[in-house]
Design a protein around this motif. Structure first.
Motif, PDB file in Angstrom:
ATOM      1  N   UNK A  78       0.854  -1.185   0.000  1.00  0.00           N
ATOM      2  CA  UNK A  78       0.000   0.000   0.000  1.00  0.00           C
ATOM      3  C   UNK A  78       0.893   1.238   0.000  1.00  0.00           C
ATOM      4  N   UNK A  79       0.278   2.418  -0.080  1.00  0.00           N
ATOM      5  CA  UNK A  79       0.998   3.692  -0.106  1.00  0.00           C
ATOM      6  C   UNK A  79       0.454   4.577   1.011  1.00  0.00           C
ATOM      7  N   UNK A  80       1.335   5.285   1.707  1.00  0.00           N
ATOM      8  CA  UNK A  80       0.892   6.156   2.800  1.00  0.00           C
ATOM      9  C   UNK A  80       0.159   7.375   2.248  1.00  0.00           C
ATOM     10  N   UNK A  81      -0.763   7.941   3.081  1.00  0.00           N
ATOM     11  CA  UNK A  81      -1.504   9.126   2.662  1.00  0.00           C
ATOM     12  C   UNK A  81      -0.681  10.389   2.927  1.00  0.00           C
ATOM     13  N   UNK A  82      -1.308  11.557   2.799  1.00  0.00           N
ATOM     14  CA  UNK A  82      -0.594  12.828   2.928  1.00  0.00           C
ATOM     15  C   UNK A  82       0.005  13.030   4.309  1.00  0.00           C
ATOM     16  N   UNK A  83      -0.515  12.350   5.329  1.00  0.00           N
ATOM     17  CA  UNK A  83      -0.003  12.482   6.689  1.00  0.00           C
ATOM     18  C   UNK A  83       0.887  11.312   7.103  1.00  0.00           C
ATOM     19  N   UNK A  84       1.138  10.378   6.174  1.00  0.00           N
ATOM     20  CA  UNK A  84       2.017   9.256   6.469  1.00  0.00           C
ATOM     21  C   UNK A  84       1.329   8.009   6.995  1.00  0.00           C
ATOM     22  N   UNK A  85      -0.010   7.984   7.057  1.00  0.00           N
ATOM     23  CA  UNK A  85      -0.731   6.830   7.613  1.00  0.00           C
ATOM     24  C   UNK A  85      -0.924   5.746   6.546  1.00  0.00           C
ATOM     25  N   UNK A  86      -0.974   4.495   7.013  1.00  0.00           N
ATOM     26  CA  UNK A  86      -1.254   3.374   6.123  1.00  0.00           C
ATOM     27  C   UNK A  86      -2.102   2.352   6.879  1.00  0.00           C
ATOM     28  N   UNK A  87      -2.783   1.482   6.131  1.00  0.00           N
ATOM     29  CA  UNK A  87      -3.621   0.455   6.751  1.00  0.00           C
ATOM     30  C   UNK A  87      -3.705  -0.755   5.819  1.00  0.00           C
ATOM     31  N   UNK A  88      -3.671  -1.947   6.401  1.00  0.00           N
ATOM     32  CA  UNK A  88      -3.917  -3.194   5.684  1.00  0.00           C
ATOM     33  C   UNK A  88      -5.166  -3.840   6.289  1.00  0.00           C
ATOM     34  N   UNK A  89      -6.069  -4.240   5.465  1.00  0.00           N
ATOM     35  CA  UNK A  89      -7.273  -4.928   5.921  1.00  0.00           C
ATOM     36  C   UNK A  89      -7.274  -6.363   5.377  1.00  0.00           C
TER      37      UNK A  89
END
Length: 491
Positions: A78-89
């Motif tokens: 996955x790729x982090x968002x503008x604030x650096x967050x990521x998530x795997x479901x």
């Protein structure tokens, strides 16, 4: 009965039922998917997230299948968002490791190890021979903040930087609209000043540096654009589109001595229009338009310093325009607030299109000399011969003249009805455009009759702005008809 035989079948059926029940949970064999999330942050400033970084999650052990391409249960990215967050479901329960890569940052894996390896770009990575993260069945795993180390990439010995400054309010190139405007730009503290057109077409060559910080400040005595900082990293010449926000200051108007005829007109919504105009163009170009619907409150304008010189035009029905010139002598060079008072009972000697500077006004704009005036002819009929009458309106004319007059004991001049029972009053130089209300006091010639007052009530008279050559507005009032329903008796 062979209990041993049937007991064996019973145990077999029970095992099958348990096995099938386990397989009903989100997949096969009772698997509940897990969720894994976290955030990549700058190691030197953990409040700064790392955007657009690639995050890979891999199983530590492969699943044996006998083929050449063996992998584990999880191989996700996955790729982090503008604030650096990521998530795997929908993560399968497993032992996993993570790999993080981002432009300008050192590649790393998680969990970390002390064994370093050298990357092709000269940065160091970390060995994958490490302990794993255990993802339990149905768990929610928070990896919290993952610290990323920034890698400096040296610029070449010489790099040329061109900048096209964009006005954030107009979205237009300043080099096109105002090419000779000077901008001072700081490169790691070293300043260079060029015209906007030269920044765009020629630019500036600098020697090697790890980073370039561009701090934009106008070089004139007045700060016209807010400073902005950006960071540039690269190995070749840079062409930058940089948006800058104009400095604004607040200009407020307070309304004083507002006449009652203005407040009562236009359905209780007096309207003044405030137009901000760019005076450098012919004809002047409107920059902003503000309608004022309440004269009991301050009217607020945001003025862009970069537009000076500019005008504020006060436009109002029934009044000639007042034009105020805003020049740099009004500015302090910093964002601030200024107030001008608009006084309807003051004559400042200025009206029309000729501008007056804010400094000349000393903080107060007089609107009394801006009033558009005309004569109002009021014809009163339905009176008895020699009846007397006076009239009071919601605005004060300069004078009232009568077709026939009578002087009372109080030296007040009032109208005297002719043989046809008519009186004509001319209200000289009365304000135009507004609705006129009136009160007519009638004093009958017959001593036995009582005097009475006729109020306009809802019967207001609209007074329009006279056209060229017009003598004004004519109003006819039949006292006998109106008096029958709208009179109040006095002794």
């Amino acid at each position: 009965m062979n209990l041993k035989f049937w007991g064996g079948w019973f145990l077999a059926i029970a095992c099958v039922c348990i096995f099938l029940t386990m397989g009903c949970e989100n997949g096969s064999l009772g698997v509940k998917y897990a969720t894994v999330y976290g955030r990549l942050v700058n190691k030197d400033n953990i409040a700064m997230g790392v955007p657009n970084a690639t995050v890979r999650m891999l199983s530590k052990e492969t699943v044996s299948g006998g083929g050449e391409l063996e992998q584990g249960y999880n191989f996700l990215a996955t790729v982090t968002d503008a604030e650096g967050y990521f998530v795997f479901e929908k993560v399968h329960p497993d032992n996993v490791i993570f790999e993080f890569t981002a432009p300008g940052y050192r590649k790393m894996v998680y969990p970390a190890t002390n064994t370093d390896t050298e990357e092709a770009d000269g940065s160091s990575g970390e060995s994958a021979d490490i302990e794993s993260v255990t993802i339990a069945n149905g768990a929610s795993v928070n990896l919290a903040n993952i610290l990323m180390t920034k890698v400096s990439v040296a610029l070449p010995t010489n790099i040329n930087v061109t900048i096209d400054f964009i006005d954030a309010s107009t979205k237009k190139s300043i080099a096109k609209d105002n090419p000779n405007l000077n901008f001072k730009v700081y490169f790691d503290g070293k300043a260079k000043t060029l015209k906007a057109i030269d920044w765009k077409s020629i630019g500036y060559s600098i020697t090697g540096a790890n980073e370039i910080t561009v701090n934009v400040i106008n070089d004139d005595g007045i700060v016209l654009y807010n400073p902005v900082t950006t960071t540039i990293s690269g190995t070749s010449d840079q062409c930058i589109n940089l948006e800058v926000v104009p400095v604004t200051y607040s200009l407020e108007f307070q309304f004083l001595n507002v006449p009652s005829y203005i407040i009562s007109s236009e359905k209780n919504k007096p309207i003044i229009t405030l137009l901000v105009e760019d005076s450098s163009t012919t004809p002047a170009q409107s920059i902003s338009i503000t309608d004022v619907e309440s004269l009991s409150q301050l009217a607020h304008l945001d003025i862009q310093a970069v537009r000076n010189p500019q005008h504020v035009r006060i436009r109002m029905n029934g009044y000639r325009d007042e034009v105020i010139s805003l020049t740099n002598d009004l500015l302090s060079g910093e964002k601030g607030a200024y107030r001008l008072d608009i006084d309807f009972q003051m004559d400042d000697g200025h009206s029309g299109d000729d501008p007056v500077t804010a400094a000349e006004l000393s903080g107060r704009v007089g609107m009394l000399d801006n009033v558009i005036r005309s004569d109002i002819r009021v014809n009163m009929i339905g009176l008895a011969p020699n009846d007397k009458a006076s009239i009071v309106t919601n605005f004060v004319p300069e004078t009232i003249t009568w077709s026939q007059s009578f002087v009372t004991a109080n030296n007040e001049t009032i109208g005297l009805a002719d043989s046809q029972g008519a009186i004509t009053a001319i209200l000289k130089n009365s304000p135009s455009y507004f609705d006129m209300t009136y009160s007519i006091s009638v004093f009958p010639d017959n001593p036995a009759s009582s005097s009475y007052i006729i109020n306009s009530g809802s019967n207001v008279v609209p007074i329009g702005v006279p056209e060229n050559g017009s003598t004004g507005t004519a109003v006819s009032i039949d006292v006998s008809k109106i008096g029958a329903s709208s009179t109040s008796t006095t002794e």
